[in-house]
Design a protein around this motif. Structure first.
Motif, mmCIF file in Angstrom:
data_model
loop_
_atom_site.group_PDB
_atom_site.id
_atom_site.type_symbol
_atom_site.label_atom_id
_atom_site.label_comp_id
_atom_site.label_asym_id
_atom_site.label_seq_id
_atom_site.Cartn_x
_atom_site.Cartn_y
_atom_site.Cartn_z
ATOM 1 N N GLY A 41 6.563 44.189 77.921
ATOM 2 C CA GLY A 41 5.439 44.636 77.097
ATOM 3 C C GLY A 41 5.678 44.382 75.622
ATOM 4 N N ALA A 42 6.911 44.628 75.158
ATOM 5 C CA ALA A 42 7.236 44.376 73.755
ATOM 6 C C ALA A 42 7.120 42.890 73.420
ATOM 7 C CB ALA A 42 8.641 44.882 73.449
ATOM 8 N N ALA A 43 7.543 42.039 74.370
ATOM 9 C CA ALA A 43 7.435 40.601 74.139
ATOM 10 C C ALA A 43 5.968 40.163 74.070
ATOM 11 C CB ALA A 43 8.161 39.846 75.254
ATOM 12 N N LEU A 44 5.129 40.734 74.934
ATOM 13 C CA LEU A 44 3.704 40.393 74.893
ATOM 14 C C LEU A 44 3.068 40.852 73.582
ATOM 15 C CD1 LEU A 44 2.659 41.293 78.560
ATOM 16 C CD2 LEU A 44 2.923 39.007 77.572
ATOM 17 N N LEU A 45 3.449 42.043 73.114
ATOM 18 C CA LEU A 45 2.921 42.527 71.838
ATOM 19 C C LEU A 45 3.371 41.622 70.694
ATOM 20 C CD1 LEU A 45 1.408 44.653 70.191
ATOM 21 C CD2 LEU A 45 3.525 46.011 70.141
ATOM 22 N N ALA A 46 4.645 41.224 70.725
ATOM 23 C CA ALA A 46 5.142 40.321 69.683
ATOM 24 C C ALA A 46 4.393 38.994 69.709
ATOM 25 C CB ALA A 46 6.641 40.094 69.866
ATOM 26 N N ALA A 47 4.103 38.478 70.918
ATOM 27 C CA ALA A 47 3.345 37.231 71.021
ATOM 28 C C ALA A 47 1.943 37.393 70.443
ATOM 29 C CB ALA A 47 3.267 36.789 72.480
ATOM 30 N N ALA A 48 1.328 38.542 70.666
ATOM 31 C CA ALA A 48 -0.012 38.770 70.124
ATOM 32 C C ALA A 48 0.011 38.840 68.602
ATOM 33 C CB ALA A 48 -0.588 40.060 70.706
ATOM 34 N N VAL A 49 1.008 39.528 68.046
ATOM 35 C CA VAL A 49 1.120 39.619 66.583
ATOM 36 C C VAL A 49 1.400 38.243 65.989
ATOM 37 C CG1 VAL A 49 2.448 40.622 64.691
ATOM 38 C CG2 VAL A 49 1.837 42.033 66.665
ATOM 39 N N TRP A 50 2.296 37.496 66.632
ATOM 40 C CA TRP A 50 2.591 36.142 66.134
ATOM 41 C C TRP A 50 1.344 35.266 66.182
ATOM 42 C CZ3 TRP A 50 2.551 31.681 69.346
ATOM 43 C CH2 TRP A 50 2.891 30.507 68.691
ATOM 44 N N SER A 51 0.575 35.372 67.248
ATOM 45 C CA SER A 51 -0.650 34.574 67.362
ATOM 46 C C SER A 51 -1.623 34.925 66.245
ATOM 47 C CB SER A 51 -1.308 34.819 68.725
ATOM 48 O OG SER A 51 -0.455 34.435 69.775
ATOM 49 N N LEU A 52 -1.737 36.213 65.951
ATOM 50 C CA LEU A 52 -2.647 36.649 64.896
ATOM 51 C C LEU A 52 -2.224 36.076 63.541
ATOM 52 C CD1 LEU A 52 -5.126 38.574 65.029
ATOM 53 C CD2 LEU A 52 -3.624 40.379 64.181
ATOM 54 N N ILE A 53 -0.923 36.064 63.304
ATOM 55 C CA ILE A 53 -0.428 35.541 62.022
ATOM 56 C C ILE A 53 -0.544 34.028 61.975
ATOM 57 C CG2 ILE A 53 1.625 35.324 60.571
ATOM 58 C CD1 ILE A 53 2.539 38.043 61.661
ATOM 59 N N ASP A 54 -0.171 33.356 63.058
ATOM 60 C CA ASP A 54 -0.177 31.898 63.068
ATOM 61 C C ASP A 54 -1.588 31.329 62.954
ATOM 62 O OD1 ASP A 54 1.475 29.422 63.469
ATOM 63 O OD2 ASP A 54 0.132 29.202 65.187
ATOM 64 N N LEU A 55 -2.573 32.037 63.502
ATOM 65 C CA LEU A 55 -3.958 31.578 63.402
ATOM 66 C C LEU A 55 -4.584 31.910 62.050
ATOM 67 C CD1 LEU A 55 -5.291 32.553 66.952
ATOM 68 C CD2 LEU A 55 -4.617 30.294 66.134
ATOM 69 N N ARG A 56 -3.841 32.635 61.208
ATOM 70 C CA ARG A 56 -4.296 32.985 59.859
ATOM 71 C C ARG A 56 -5.587 33.805 59.897
ATOM 72 N NH1 ARG A 56 -3.164 27.280 56.580
ATOM 73 N NH2 ARG A 56 -0.930 27.177 57.070
ATOM 74 N N ILE A 57 -5.572 34.792 60.767
ATOM 75 C CA ILE A 57 -6.707 35.712 60.845
ATOM 76 C C ILE A 57 -6.361 36.933 60.010
ATOM 77 C CG2 ILE A 57 -8.133 37.114 62.381
ATOM 78 C CD1 ILE A 57 -7.493 35.129 64.597
ATOM 79 N N ASN A 58 -6.966 37.031 58.861
ATOM 80 C CA ASN A 58 -6.676 38.124 57.939
ATOM 81 C C ASN A 58 -7.906 38.422 57.108
ATOM 82 O OD1 ASN A 58 -6.667 36.035 55.869
ATOM 83 N ND2 ASN A 58 -4.577 35.554 56.560
#
Length: 595
Positions: A41-58
């Protein structure tokens, strides 16, 4: 000299420790499976956060698009609604296609569910085959099925019915199989002991128990198919989705968005009608075991009196009244009085009218689809299927892998954003947690409205406002997730056992304490399952949203279909299938660990 083995230590009494030993543990020992699930679960959450940052959604990205949003609104308003005479034909055609597709999925899913359920499958090979068919139906995008049937049947309503109907088997068949596996085996065992055949066991011991779940699932799938029909309109399926596609294709945003508002209103209306239909067709299904026990306590004396001959027919109306409005009580009271069927009450009349209206709608839809059958494709079925095999990359293997990674990133980021809003809204929409009924109703209505907006329409809006790329697709899917995930969360919270909640309230616990200590622990496994299901849905939806330029492998899928590189279409489908199966395996592991 051998030493006699020591006698086993006595088992500790329930709720305590062995005499003379240490006090009872207040927390269970951590299990390796739970630790592994926590890491997953922690790895999936980290992947979601990384995806949000890498896609530059801010916030900065959204702020930069404020000017485009204002320009889009100026081009969209005022909305240009077509006259009713022009709007009615595509609207009715869409309803006919969606109704016929839902009926087709139900007809195909019932036998598949019986074969796929562990307690009713005729054998392991049959169960494996049924499960495989359900999984394949879920994994193949409805757009791909539409492309296939266009080659066979040509343009027409039947193409949309088959594409939506076969794809719906993936969801409907799975939920039906789960419902069959959760039945009480008592009635079925009793019928078997009395010499009933297998068919009689299914009809008399299984169907009455699963019928409420079957109807509720079919109504929910109708709602889903209504939104899918908009997507299929962009690949040639007739109906209001095709009208939206034509309007937006000529940059007529006033007409296109007006039609989108019509779809939104129709989805909300369908949701309200579905709720009313569930209440009319399935009275009393929301009662808990306590209510059923009280019902049995009221009816049992009447049956005993009837058998003893101490009750005459003149007392039957009192028995029926004592049993309440529940049809099961009415049936029992009727049997006690010697009647073979319950009396016709206002509730029974309403249910009969609802069933009659549903049957008439299904018959009219099937007739309309038959009248609008396709004009005929260019190839025979086997010849059309041969076009899709073998899979091939078409010289763009690297681009396909990049597109698949981007699609997964979009799905992860959208699931995280959607969950941040859907979880609190869904919790407040639950009647047993909301501060008052007004808050619960407001949150429920918000969820219904959000669910009514097709993700494809949201993607088009964000593409116009932000531009082509994954940001538009992520924002569209995150808003769409609020509708589906919020509803699932609300239902899960309402379905928890109220006993622990009442116990905490009885000792003076506050609302937040009751929620954190009694409600949340019970609903947590369902929450995890819903999040993984939403991720699964978002992966498949992200594939489709690429059709309108929202990024991901869907763009390559559309291009391959346009240039008739059907082997590439198959390869893309298999790639998405592999990702969906990986997510499904993770979901099963997390649900088992959280249970």
């Amino acid at each position: 000299m051998a030493t006699a083995p020591a006698p086993p230590a006595p088992a500790p009494p329930p709720g305590g420790a062995p005499a003379g030993g240490p006090g009872p543990r207040t927390l269970p020992r951590p299990r390796p499976a739970s630790a592994a699930a926590a890491l997953t679960g922690a790895a999936l959450l980290a992947a979601a956060v990384w995806s949000l940052i890498d896609l530059r959604i801010n916030v900065a990205t959204l702020a930069d698009s404020a000017g485009n949003a204002a320009d889009f609104l100026s081009r969209m308003l005022p909305l240009d609604f077509p006259p009713l005479a022009e709007l009615a034909p595509p609207l009715l055609e869409t309803l006919a296609i969606v109704t016929a597709a839902t009926v087709l999925s139900v007809v195909l899913s019932v036998p598949l569910a019986v074969w796929a359920a562990g307690n009713t499958a005729p054998g392991r090979p049959a169960r494996a085959a049924a499960r495989a068919a359900i999984v394949v139906a879920r994994a193949v995008p409805d757009v791909v099925l539409a492309v296939l049937f266009f080659r066979i049947l040509g343009f027409g309503a039947l193409t949309g019915v088959l594409a939506m109907g076969l794809h719906s088997v993936g969801m409907v068949g799975k939920l039906y199989a789960d419902a069959v596996e959760q039945i009480d085996e008592g009635p079925r065992t009793a019928l078997r002991a009395a010499g009933a055949s297998r068919l009689q066991e299914l009809v008399g011991g299984v169907l009455p128990q699963v019928l409420p779940a079957f109807i509720a699932t079919a109504l929910h799938r109708f709602d889903v198919n209504l939104r899918i029909s908009v997507i299929l309109g962009f690949v040639g399926v007739a109906g209001i989705g095709q009208e939206i596609s034509h309007a937006l294709g000529r940059l007529d945003y006033q007409r296109g968005m007006a039609l989108a508002v019509v779809v939104l209103a129709l989805c909300v209306a369908v949701e309200l009608v579905s709720v009313a239909a569930r209440r009319a067709l399935l009275p009393g299904t929301e009662q808990r075991a306590g209510g059923l026990a009280r019902l049995a306590a009221r009816v049992a004396p009447a049956l005993r009196a009837r058998r003893a001959g101490a009750r005459d027919a003149a007392e039957a109306p009192e028995g029926a009244a004592a049993a309440g409005a529940d049809p099961r009580a009415a049936s029992a009271a009727a049997l006690a009085s010697g009647r073979l069927t319950p009396r016709w009450t206002a509730g029974r009349v309403r249910r009969a009218l609802a069933v009659g209206a549903a049957a008439a709608a299904v018959a009219a839809s099937v007739a309309a689809v038959a009248a609008e059958a396709g004009a005929g494709g260019s190839r025979a079925p086997l010849e059309a299927l041969a076009l899709f095999w073998p899979p091939e990359a078409g010289g763009i293997g690297g681009r396909l892998l990049e597109g698949l990674l981007l699609t997964v990133q979009i799905a992860f980021a959208a699931t995280l954003l959607g969950a941040l809003l859907a979880l609190p809204v869904g919790v407040l929409a639950a009647r047993n947690v909301a501060p008052n009924s007004g808050v619960a109703q407001a949150c429920r209505m918000f969820i219904v409205v959000v669910r009514g907006v097709p993700e494809l329409i949201l993607a088009i809006v964000f593409v116009v406002m932000i531009g082509l790329g994954p940001v538009a697709g992520t924002l569209a899917l995150s808003i769409g997730a609020v509708g589906l995930l919020g509803k699932l969360v609300a239902d899960s919270v309402e379905e928890v056992d109220p006993g622990p909640e009442r116990a905490l309230r009885a000792v003076g616990a506050s609302g937040p304490q009751v929620f954190l200590s009694a409600t949340l622990p019970q609903a947590l496994p369902a929450f995890i399952g819903h999040l993984m299901y939403q991720l699964d849905v978002n992966i498949r939806s992200a594939t489709v949203l690429g059709i309108v330029g929202a990024g991901g492998i869907g763009y390559e899928l559309l291009n391959a279909a346009r240039v008739q590189e059907f082997g590439t279409v198959t390869l893309i489908t298999l790639m998405v299938f592999a990702v969906v199966m990986a997510v499904e395996a993770l979901a099963v592991r997390l649900r088992r660990a959280a249970a």
